[in-house]
Design an enzyme around this catalytic site. Structure first.
Site, PDB file in Angstrom:
ATOM      1  N   ASP A  13       0.643  -1.184  -0.227  1.00  0.00           N
ATOM      2  CA  ASP A  13       0.292  -0.110  -0.245  1.00  0.00           C
ATOM      3  C   ASP A  13       0.373   1.190   0.119  1.00  0.00           C
ATOM      4  OD1 ASP A  13      -2.540  -1.198   0.372  1.00  0.00           O
ATOM      5  OD2 ASP A  13      -1.503  -1.501   2.472  1.00  0.00           O
ATOM      6  N   HIS A  41      -4.200  -1.725  -6.942  1.00  0.00           N
ATOM      7  CA  HIS A  41      -4.352  -0.906  -6.799  1.00  0.00           C
ATOM      8  C   HIS A  41      -5.055   0.149  -7.490  1.00  0.00           C
ATOM      9  CE1 HIS A  41      -2.160  -3.545 -10.414  1.00  0.00           C
ATOM     10  NE2 HIS A  41      -3.262  -2.528 -10.453  1.00  0.00           N
ATOM     11  N   THR A 300      -9.541  -5.229   0.720  1.00  0.00           N
ATOM     12  CA  THR A 300      -9.595  -5.726   1.995  1.00  0.00           C
ATOM     13  C   THR A 300     -11.605  -3.991   2.454  1.00  0.00           C
ATOM     14  OG1 THR A 300      -8.880  -4.508   2.961  1.00  0.00           O
ATOM     15  CG2 THR A 300      -8.232  -7.749   3.024  1.00  0.00           C
ATOM     16  N   SER A 412       6.193  12.550  -4.577  1.00  0.00           N
ATOM     17  CA  SER A 412       4.412  12.874  -4.430  1.00  0.00           C
ATOM     18  C   SER A 412       4.071  14.009  -3.825  1.00  0.00           C
ATOM     19  CB  SER A 412       4.649  10.886  -4.925  1.00  0.00           C
ATOM     20  OG  SER A 412       2.349  11.764  -4.905  1.00  0.00           O
TER      21      SER A 412
END
Length: 428
Positions: A13, A41, A300, A412
Site C-alpha cells: 500500500d 491498486h 479489503t 509525490s
C-alpha cells in the site's frame, strides 16, 4: 535494454500502482511477477478512478504489452470479471499476455483460506481470503493446476478430480464441512479458461524478446518487501516473493537483465492485517494520518494501521532488493503536523539495533529510536520540484533519503499522476 523493477519497501500500500502507472508512460512492456488478486491498486486515468487487482496498470495504454507472469496465481473468475470491468469502460485488453505457467486459484483454495484463518483464531495471519496461500501451497506440493492445464479439457478434468479427492477429505475430516463436487467447478472454470485463452502464451519469451530488442520493460511488484515470504515479518507475510529477485523466478527473466530497482515508500508507514509494526501510532496523530491519507485497503476496505516512517525497515528493503532509486509518496499527508518523527534504529534490552531482526519475539520488545524534525503548514500539493518544497518538507524528504541510503528519484505530493515529480530518471 532498459528494465525497471518497482517494489514496495514497507508492508504494501505504498502507492506502487500510481508510480507504476506514472513510469508506464515511458515503458513499452509492463509485467507482474508474483501475487494474485490479493493486491489492489487504484489508478486515475482520464480523470476516472479504476481499481485493478490482477491486470497490470499499463493496460490503459493501447501501445503497451501487459504481462501476467508465471509467478502469479490467477483466479480465473476474478480475471474474467476484471476484463469485463475494463471492457465496460471502453478499455481494450488486446495487449494482455498471460503466462501458460501461472497457477490457477480454484474455489477450494478460497474455502481453505477462510477455514484455516478461522481455525487459527488469535494466531491468524490477516489473509485477504482470496485463496492465494493455498494455491501457492499446491504449487510447492507439485499438485497445482496451471493455466496450460486449465485450457486442456481432459487434463483439467483429470487433475481437478485428483485434487478434489484430496481436498474433500481435508474439508470433511479436518474441518468438518462439506466439500465440492467435480461438476460444481469443472464446466464453469473450463469456460473461464476458454475466455482467456487468446491471451495465453509463454510470457518469458515475450519479455526476453522485448529486452533483447532494447525495449523498456517495467516489472510491477505487489505487496511489499516486508510481506516477502523470505525477507518479511514471517509468518505475517504473503506466500510469494515481492522482492526484486522475485522477477527472475516469477517472470522468467535472468538477474543480469535487471538494471534499476525503484523502492516505493510512503512518507510514513502503514500496514493492513496482523503482525509486528514497531512505529505504529495509537493516538490522534495516527487517526489524522489515516483520515487525511484515506488509509483503507483497496482489496479489503479495512482501515490500515498507521505509524511513523521507519528507516530500519526501508534499509532492510534496500539491502535485500538491491534498491537503486527511492520514490517517496504521500508527503502532503503530513502537512500540518507540528513535529514529525523518523525511526532511525531500535533499542532492544539496552542495545541499539540498526538492522531489522528476524525474530518476532525480539521485534516485539524493540522500542523505536526516533529523530524529531519540524513539520510544515504550507500547502505542497502543487509543488513540482524539490526547490519548491518548504524548507522543513525538503529537509524531511532529504533526511529519509540519507537515513535509508537510497537516492531520491521521485516524490509525490498528492494522489494524481500530475502530482508526481521526477528528480532523476529511473530509465537512465
Amino acid at each position: 535494454m532498459s528494465s525497471v523493477v518497482v517494489v514496495g519497501t514497507q508492508w504494501g500500500d505504498e502507492g506502487k500502482g500510481k508510480i507504476t502507472d506514472f513510469l508506464s508512460e515511458n515503458a513499452e512492456v509492463i509485467a507482474r511477477y508474483q501475487g494474485g488478486n490479493n493486491a489492489g491498486h487504484t489508478i486515475v486515468f482520464n480523470g476516472e478512478k479504476y481499481k485493478l487487482h490482477l491486470i497490470p496498470s499499463g493496460i490503459f495504454y493501447k501501445d503497451k504489452i501487459c504481462v501476467i507472469g508465471n509467478g502469479m496465481v490467477v483466479d480465473p473468475k476474478a480475471l474474467v470479471a476484471e476484463l469485463s470491468y475494463l471492457h465496460e469502460h471502453g478499455i481494450s485488453t488486446d495487449n494482455l499476455r498471460i503466462s501458460n505457467r501461472a497457477h490457477v486459484i480454484l474455489p477450494y483454495h478460497l474455502k481453505l483460506d477462510g477455514l484455516e484463518e478461522e481455525r487459527k483464531g488469535a494466531n491468524k495471519i490477516g489473509t485477504t481470503k482470496k485463496g492465494i496461500g493455498p494455491a501457492y501451497m499446491d504449487k510447492a506440493a507439485r499438485i497445482g493446476i496451471r493455466i496450460v492445464d486449465l485450457l486442456d479439457r481432459d487434463v483439467f478434468a483429470e487433475k481437478l478430480a485428483r485434487n478434489l479427492e484430496e481436498k474433500n477429505m481435508l474439508f470433511e475430516k479436518v474441518y468438518g464441512v462439506e466439500g465440492f463436487r467435480h461438476e460444481d467447478i469443472f464446466e464453469e472454470y473450463y469456460e473461464y479458461g476458454q475466455q482467456i485463452a487468446k491471451y495465453v502464451c509463454d510470457t518469458s519469451v515475450v519479455l526476453n524478446n522485448a529486452l533483447d530488442e532494447g525495449r523498456r520493460v517495467l516489472f510491477e511488484g505487489a505487496q511489499g518487501v516486508m510481506l516477502d515470504i523470505d525477507q518479511g515479518t514471517y509468518p505475517f507475510v504473503t506466500s510469494s516473493n515481492p522482492v526484486a529477485g522475485g522477477v527472475t523466478i516469477g517472470a522468467g527473466v535472468g538477474p543480469t537483465k535487471i538494471k534499476h530497482v525503484v523502492g516505493v515508500a510512503k512518507a510514513y508507514t502503514t500496514r493492513v492485517g496482523d503482525g509486528p509494526f514497531p512505529t505504529e501510532l495509537h493516538d490522534e496523530i495516527g487517526d489524522r494520518i489515516r483520515e487525511v491519507g484515506r488509509e483503507y485497503g483497496t482489496t479489503t476496505g479495512r482501515p490500515r494501521r498507521v505509524g511513523w516512517f521507519d528507516s530500519v525497515v526501508v534499509r532492510h528493503a534496500r539491502r535485500v532488493s538491491g534498491i537503486t532509486d527511492l520514490s517517496l509518496n504521500s508527503i502532503d499527508v503530513l502537512t500540518g503536523i507540528e513535529t514529525l518523527k523518523i525511526c532511525v534504529a531500535y533499542r532492544y534490552r539496552g542495545e541499539v539495533i540498526e538492522e531489522f531482526p528476524a525474530s518476532l519475539k525480539v521485534l516485539a520488545e524493540c522500542e523505536p529510536i526516533y529523530e524529531e524534525l519540524p513539520g510544515w503548514t504550507e500547502d505542497i500539493t502543487g509543488v513540482r520540484s524539490l526547490d519548491e518544497l518548504p524548507a522543513n518538507a525538503r529537509h524531511y524528504v532529504e533526511r529519509i533519503s540519507q537515513l535509508t541510503g537510497i537516492p531520491l528519484s521521485i516524490f509525490s505530493v498528492g494522489p494524481d499522476r500530475s502530482q508526481t515529480n521526477v528528480v532523476r530518471s529511473v530509465y537512465a
